[in-house]
Each structure stands twice: as structure tokens, then as C-alpha cells.
Design a protein around this motif. Structure first.
Motif, PDB file in Angstrom:
ATOM      1  N   ARG A   1      40.651  29.316  80.920  1.00  0.00           N
ATOM      2  CA  ARG A   1      40.333  30.334  79.913  1.00  0.00           C
ATOM      3  C   ARG A   1      41.586  31.096  79.501  1.00  0.00           C
ATOM      4  O   ARG A   1      42.400  31.486  80.338  1.00  0.00           O
ATOM      5  CB  ARG A   1      39.345  31.346  80.477  1.00  0.00           C
ATOM      6  N   THR A   2      41.691  31.311  78.208  1.00  0.00           N
ATOM      7  CA  THR A   2      42.812  32.051  77.630  1.00  0.00           C
ATOM      8  C   THR A   2      42.249  32.898  76.505  1.00  0.00           C
ATOM      9  O   THR A   2      41.324  32.489  75.812  1.00  0.00           O
ATOM     10  CB  THR A   2      43.877  31.074  77.089  1.00  0.00           C
ATOM     11  N   LEU A   3      42.804  34.072  76.310  1.00  0.00           N
ATOM     12  CA  LEU A   3      42.320  34.991  75.278  1.00  0.00           C
ATOM     13  C   LEU A   3      43.379  35.171  74.204  1.00  0.00           C
ATOM     14  O   LEU A   3      44.566  35.328  74.507  1.00  0.00           O
ATOM     15  CB  LEU A   3      41.980  36.347  75.900  1.00  0.00           C
ATOM     16  N   LEU A   4      42.937  35.166  72.966  1.00  0.00           N
ATOM     17  CA  LEU A   4      43.787  35.493  71.819  1.00  0.00           C
ATOM     18  C   LEU A   4      43.192  36.723  71.154  1.00  0.00           C
ATOM     19  O   LEU A   4      42.032  36.703  70.740  1.00  0.00           O
ATOM     20  CB  LEU A   4      43.831  34.327  70.821  1.00  0.00           C
ATOM     21  N   VAL A   5      43.971  37.797  71.091  1.00  0.00           N
ATOM     22  CA  VAL A   5      43.535  39.016  70.416  1.00  0.00           C
ATOM     23  C   VAL A   5      44.266  39.106  69.092  1.00  0.00           C
ATOM     24  O   VAL A   5      45.502  39.069  69.055  1.00  0.00           O
ATOM     25  CB  VAL A   5      43.818  40.279  71.263  1.00  0.00           C
ATOM     26  N   LEU A   6      43.500  39.213  68.028  1.00  0.00           N
ATOM     27  CA  LEU A   6      44.066  39.392  66.694  1.00  0.00           C
ATOM     28  C   LEU A   6      43.752  40.813  66.255  1.00  0.00           C
ATOM     29  O   LEU A   6      42.615  41.151  65.917  1.00  0.00           O
ATOM     30  CB  LEU A   6      43.490  38.358  65.720  1.00  0.00           C
ATOM     31  N   ASP A   7      44.771  41.632  66.293  1.00  0.00           N
ATOM     32  CA  ASP A   7      44.650  43.050  65.994  1.00  0.00           C
ATOM     33  C   ASP A   7      44.781  43.281  64.495  1.00  0.00           C
ATOM     34  O   ASP A   7      45.564  42.603  63.823  1.00  0.00           O
ATOM     35  CB  ASP A   7      45.762  43.784  66.760  1.00  0.00           C
ATOM     36  N   ASP A   8      44.041  44.232  63.979  1.00  0.00           N
ATOM     37  CA  ASP A   8      44.077  44.590  62.549  1.00  0.00           C
ATOM     38  C   ASP A   8      43.733  43.400  61.654  1.00  0.00           C
ATOM     39  O   ASP A   8      44.338  43.193  60.591  1.00  0.00           O
ATOM     40  CB  ASP A   8      45.433  45.185  62.155  1.00  0.00           C
ATOM     41  N   ALA A   9      42.751  42.627  62.081  1.00  0.00           N
ATOM     42  CA  ALA A   9      42.352  41.430  61.330  1.00  0.00           C
ATOM     43  C   ALA A   9      41.844  41.781  59.935  1.00  0.00           C
ATOM     44  O   ALA A   9      41.864  40.930  59.040  1.00  0.00           O
ATOM     45  CB  ALA A   9      41.300  40.641  62.112  1.00  0.00           C
TER      46      ALA A   9
END
Length: 151
Positions: free
Chosen positions: A112-120
Motif C-alpha cells: 500500500r502506498t498513498l498519493l495526496v494531491l493537495d489543492d486539487a
């Protein structure tokens, strides 16, 4: 050779604050749904929730703060690649399109890996928003994606 420090927009921000168990449980749905949206007005703790989730999840995490000029697909894909490479050793290849990105991630992500896209919200109604939609569809099941949006 020393590792290069990623630019600020690709680094996990510091987010002092307390852990809100109820919100953490809701965000944990990213592992069963692959995509979770964190939506609230500015100042309501979206960054705190995201950073606390990352810190408590124990998984590799990539952070990418989108900006208006990321509405260009090539620019956004290049930054996605750079963010993932900073978080996960073994992400290879030049990402020319969503298919090459998905193939690279499928090979590199064994856990498992997380990608956070801020201010999408900054890429709303752009070609990059459509690219992101396809990226979510094609990404391997081991990649959870969190979109942070201001309402």
C-alpha cells in the motif's frame, strides 16, 4: 551522491494538531475505495487530517500540491512522477501518458502506498483534471489517492 530534496510542493508539510479518530476512520476508506476526498473551507484542518493519516498509516506517501499551471497535462504528469519517485524507490521510466505511469507504478508498488494531491480544485475543468480521472482509473490497487479540495 546525496539525494536531492524535493521542491516544497512535493514535500509533506508539517501540520501540528490533534488526531481526530472519527475523521481518521473515514479517511481510512481510501484502502477500500482507492480514492478519498477531503473537502472543507480553508483553515478547517484538511492538511492536519492528511498529515496525521500519513503519519499513523505507516505506508509510503507521496505529496503533490497542485497549482493553476498544473492544468497543463505534461507538467502535471511530470510532477506526479517526481512525487512518486521521492516516496517510492523503484518507480522507473519516463511517464509520457497515464498508461506508462500505471505500468511503472504496477511494477514498483508491492505494498500500500498513498498519493495526496493537495489543492486539487486548482485544476478543475482542465485537461489535467481529465488526466487525473484516468490516472485514478488505471492506477494499481495498491495506490490509495487522497484529493484535498477547498470548498
Amino acid at each position: 551522491m546525496a539525494a536531492l530534496t524535493p521542491p516544497v510542493r512535493l514535500r509533506l508539510p508539517a501540520a501540528p494538531g490533534f488526531v481526530r479518530d472519527r475523521l481518521m476512520a473515514r479517511v481510512d476508506a481510501v484502502w477500500s475505495h482507492r480514492l478519498v476526498l477531503v473537502v472543507a473551507p480553508a483553515g478547517y484542518g484538511k492538511t492536519t487530517v492528511a498529515v496525521n493519516f500519513i503519519n499513523n498509516s505507516g505506508v509510503p506517501a507521496a505529496w503533490y500540491r497542485l497549482e493553476q499551471w498544473d492544468a497543463d497535462e505534461r507538467r502535471m504528469l511530470a510532477h506526479l512522477e517526481r512525487a512518486m519517485r521521492a516516496a517510492v524507490p523503484g518507480v522507473e521510466g519516463q511517464w509520457h501518458d497515464v498508461d506508462s505511469a500505471a505500468e511503472s507504478l504496477e511494477t514498483a508498488l508491492s505494498t500500500r502506498t498513498l498519493l495526496v494531491l493537495d489543492d486539487a480544485h486548482t485544476i478543475e475543468d482542465s485537461a489535467s483534471e481529465r488526466l487525473l480521472e484516468r490516472f485514478v482509473e488505471c492506477a494499481p490497487r495498491t495506490l490509495g489517492i487522497m484529493l484535498r479540495l477547498s470548498s
